[in-house]
Design a protein around this motif. Structure first.
Motif, PDB file in Angstrom:
ATOM      1  N   UNK A  56       0.828  -1.113  -0.104  1.00  0.00           N
ATOM      2  CA  UNK A  56       0.092  -0.036  -0.028  1.00  0.00           C
ATOM      3  C   UNK A  56       0.757   1.382  -0.007  1.00  0.00           C
ATOM      4  N   UNK A  57       2.070   1.285   0.490  1.00  0.00           N
ATOM      5  CA  UNK A  57       2.980   2.381   0.941  1.00  0.00           C
ATOM      6  C   UNK A  57       3.754   2.539  -0.394  1.00  0.00           C
ATOM      7  N   UNK A  58       3.540   1.603  -1.415  1.00  0.00           N
ATOM      8  CA  UNK A  58       4.176   1.537  -3.020  1.00  0.00           C
ATOM      9  C   UNK A  58       5.454   0.883  -3.007  1.00  0.00           C
ATOM     10  N   UNK A  59       5.959   0.602  -2.024  1.00  0.00           N
ATOM     11  CA  UNK A  59       7.234  -0.193  -2.027  1.00  0.00           C
ATOM     12  C   UNK A  59       6.848  -1.776  -2.516  1.00  0.00           C
ATOM     13  N   UNK A  60       7.712  -2.446  -3.192  1.00  0.00           N
ATOM     14  CA  UNK A  60       7.657  -3.641  -3.710  1.00  0.00           C
ATOM     15  C   UNK A  60       8.023  -4.628  -2.842  1.00  0.00           C
ATOM     16  N   UNK A  61       7.423  -5.523  -2.611  1.00  0.00           N
ATOM     17  CA  UNK A  61       7.702  -6.817  -1.579  1.00  0.00           C
ATOM     18  C   UNK A  61       7.560  -8.233  -2.147  1.00  0.00           C
ATOM     19  N   UNK A  62       8.453  -8.979  -1.421  1.00  0.00           N
ATOM     20  CA  UNK A  62       8.387 -10.497  -1.898  1.00  0.00           C
ATOM     21  C   UNK A  62       7.737 -11.495  -0.867  1.00  0.00           C
ATOM     22  N   UNK A  63       7.409 -12.756  -1.190  1.00  0.00           N
ATOM     23  CA  UNK A  63       6.841 -13.523  -0.391  1.00  0.00           C
ATOM     24  C   UNK A  63       7.169 -14.981  -0.976  1.00  0.00           C
ATOM     25  N   UNK A  64       8.075 -15.821  -0.292  1.00  0.00           N
ATOM     26  CA  UNK A  64       8.534 -17.335  -0.624  1.00  0.00           C
ATOM     27  C   UNK A  64       7.630 -18.187   0.132  1.00  0.00           C
ATOM     28  N   UNK A  65       7.023 -19.129  -0.883  1.00  0.00           N
ATOM     29  CA  UNK A  65       6.134 -20.293  -0.301  1.00  0.00           C
ATOM     30  C   UNK A  65       6.864 -21.437  -0.718  1.00  0.00           C
ATOM     31  N   UNK A  66       6.421 -22.602   0.179  1.00  0.00           N
ATOM     32  CA  UNK A  66       6.821 -23.766  -0.464  1.00  0.00           C
ATOM     33  C   UNK A  66       5.799 -24.818  -0.300  1.00  0.00           C
ATOM     34  N   UNK A  67       5.810 -25.986  -0.758  1.00  0.00           N
ATOM     35  CA  UNK A  67       5.018 -27.136  -0.794  1.00  0.00           C
ATOM     36  C   UNK A  67       5.593 -28.339  -0.952  1.00  0.00           C
ATOM     37  N   UNK A  68       4.991 -29.612  -0.520  1.00  0.00           N
ATOM     38  CA  UNK A  68       5.580 -30.843  -0.814  1.00  0.00           C
ATOM     39  C   UNK A  68       4.267 -31.541  -1.387  1.00  0.00           C
ATOM     40  N   UNK A  69       4.865 -32.423  -2.222  1.00  0.00           N
ATOM     41  CA  UNK A  69       3.889 -33.124  -2.956  1.00  0.00           C
ATOM     42  C   UNK A  69       3.792 -34.505  -2.589  1.00  0.00           C
ATOM     43  N   UNK A  70       2.309 -35.046  -2.230  1.00  0.00           N
ATOM     44  CA  UNK A  70       2.057 -36.173  -1.610  1.00  0.00           C
ATOM     45  C   UNK A  70       2.176 -37.302  -2.394  1.00  0.00           C
ATOM     46  N   UNK A  71       1.593 -38.653  -1.822  1.00  0.00           N
ATOM     47  CA  UNK A  71       1.569 -39.654  -2.480  1.00  0.00           C
ATOM     48  C   UNK A  71       0.962 -39.847  -3.670  1.00  0.00           C
ATOM     49  N   UNK A  72      -0.294 -39.156  -3.799  1.00  0.00           N
ATOM     50  CA  UNK A  72      -0.996 -39.172  -4.826  1.00  0.00           C
ATOM     51  C   UNK A  72      -0.660 -38.104  -5.940  1.00  0.00           C
ATOM     52  N   UNK A 123      17.636 -20.020   4.596  1.00  0.00           N
ATOM     53  CA  UNK A 123      17.662 -21.323   5.086  1.00  0.00           C
ATOM     54  C   UNK A 123      16.391 -21.740   5.728  1.00  0.00           C
ATOM     55  N   UNK A 124      15.676 -22.680   5.412  1.00  0.00           N
ATOM     56  CA  UNK A 124      14.336 -22.941   6.099  1.00  0.00           C
ATOM     57  C   UNK A 124      14.165 -24.681   6.317  1.00  0.00           C
ATOM     58  N   UNK A 125      13.820 -25.044   7.413  1.00  0.00           N
ATOM     59  CA  UNK A 125      13.448 -26.318   7.560  1.00  0.00           C
ATOM     60  C   UNK A 125      11.946 -26.792   7.033  1.00  0.00           C
ATOM     61  N   UNK A 126      11.943 -27.691   6.241  1.00  0.00           N
ATOM     62  CA  UNK A 126      10.565 -27.878   5.609  1.00  0.00           C
ATOM     63  C   UNK A 126      10.242 -29.285   5.441  1.00  0.00           C
ATOM     64  N   UNK A 127       9.072 -29.742   5.584  1.00  0.00           N
ATOM     65  CA  UNK A 127       8.352 -31.038   5.341  1.00  0.00           C
ATOM     66  C   UNK A 127       8.650 -31.656   4.117  1.00  0.00           C
ATOM     67  N   UNK A 128       9.341 -32.581   3.998  1.00  0.00           N
ATOM     68  CA  UNK A 128       9.530 -33.077   2.688  1.00  0.00           C
ATOM     69  C   UNK A 128       8.903 -34.327   2.073  1.00  0.00           C
ATOM     70  N   UNK A 129       8.193 -34.991   3.091  1.00  0.00           N
ATOM     71  CA  UNK A 129       7.566 -36.278   2.932  1.00  0.00           C
ATOM     72  C   UNK A 129       6.217 -36.440   3.642  1.00  0.00           C
ATOM     73  N   UNK A 130       5.388 -35.656   3.084  1.00  0.00           N
ATOM     74  CA  UNK A 130       4.036 -35.580   3.747  1.00  0.00           C
ATOM     75  C   UNK A 130       3.342 -36.959   3.511  1.00  0.00           C
ATOM     76  N   UNK A 131       2.273 -37.254   4.146  1.00  0.00           N
ATOM     77  CA  UNK A 131       1.150 -38.514   3.712  1.00  0.00           C
ATOM     78  C   UNK A 131       1.508 -39.672   4.406  1.00  0.00           C
ATOM     79  N   UNK A 132       0.974 -40.808   4.234  1.00  0.00           N
ATOM     80  CA  UNK A 132       1.069 -42.236   4.914  1.00  0.00           C
ATOM     81  C   UNK A 132       2.194 -42.717   5.389  1.00  0.00           C
ATOM     82  N   UNK A 133       3.228 -42.414   4.402  1.00  0.00           N
ATOM     83  CA  UNK A 133       4.573 -42.878   4.666  1.00  0.00           C
ATOM     84  C   UNK A 133       5.376 -42.151   5.483  1.00  0.00           C
ATOM     85  N   UNK A 134       4.703 -41.301   6.406  1.00  0.00           N
ATOM     86  CA  UNK A 134       5.519 -40.611   7.370  1.00  0.00           C
ATOM     87  C   UNK A 134       6.011 -39.275   6.911  1.00  0.00           C
TER      88      UNK A 134
END
Length: 204
Positions: free
Chosen positions: A56-72, A112-123
């Motif tokens: 809103x103040x005119x400055x450019x900002x960034x946002x970093x998102x991550x996701x993990x892909x499940x078994x399906x 650096x970030x700690x992320x969940x890499x293996x979601x789903x039934x396998x743990x």
């Protein structure tokens, strides 16, 4: 109503961008309240999306998102990793070149970030990923990434990514390193610009 940034990131990941392909913001003005995808990095079942938006103040900002892909093969709803003010007006080519100071490419952010890499039934499993944001000159048409794994440190995997914007994501897992080169495309040849960047995950 503005679409949530996590949904924008999820749509980018579901588009199926493989490692070596990318989508990016072209050098067009960013309107307030309209986040855009700056870059996508997908490596196996981990995906990262960099969004740019005008505050809103005119400055450019960034946002970093991550996701993990499940078994399906379905991406989990993306989670926010980090964000902040962008120090360069990336919609202005002259501002980008001024920030680069004559270099074809430079690191503008690193985290650096700690992320969940293996979601789903396998743990669940965790990975400590290291993320770089690179600013690339308008003189380059693509970047060349040579990645080395800890299992085979002398053998590299080479990929090339076409550029449609000045910001590029690069994500490495523990033990990995990469050599990154800005490249200009000619009629039938590639010209490498400047010296490559040597990047490595700090946990080696």
């Amino acid at each position: 109503m503005r679409e949530p940034m996590a949904d924008i990131a999820g749509t980018a990941l579901r588009s199926g961008m493989p490692l070596g392909a990318r989508t990016a913001v072209k050098r067009l003005p960013l309107d307030a309240g309209t986040p855009q995808v700056a870059d996508v990095w997908i490596d196996g079942d981990l995906g990262f999306v960099l969004l740019l938006h005008r505050r809103g103040d005119g400055l450019m900002a960034e946002e970093l998102y991550y996701s993990a892909r499940g078994e399906g093969g379905v991406w989990e709803r993306p989670e926010h990793l980090s964000g902040g003010i962008v120090g360069v007006e990336t919609a202005d080519p002259s501002a980008v070149e001024c920030a680069l100071g004559g270099a074809p490419m430079s690191v503008v952010a690193e985290s650096g970030s700690l992320v969940y890499a293996r979601p789903g039934p396998k743990g669940d499993g965790e990975e400590f990923v290291h993320v770089w944001e690179l600013l690339v000159s308008d003189a380059a048409d693509l970047i060349e990434i040579e990645r080395f794994s800890p299992a085979l440190p002398e053998v590299s995997a080479l990929s090339r990514r076409d550029l449609t914007g000045p910001l590029v994501l690069l994500v490495l897992l523990p033990g990995e390193r990469a050599r990154v080169q800005a490249v200009r495309r000619g009629n039938a040849s590639l010209t490498r610009l400047g010296a490559p960047l040597e990047l490595h995950h700090p946990e080696r």
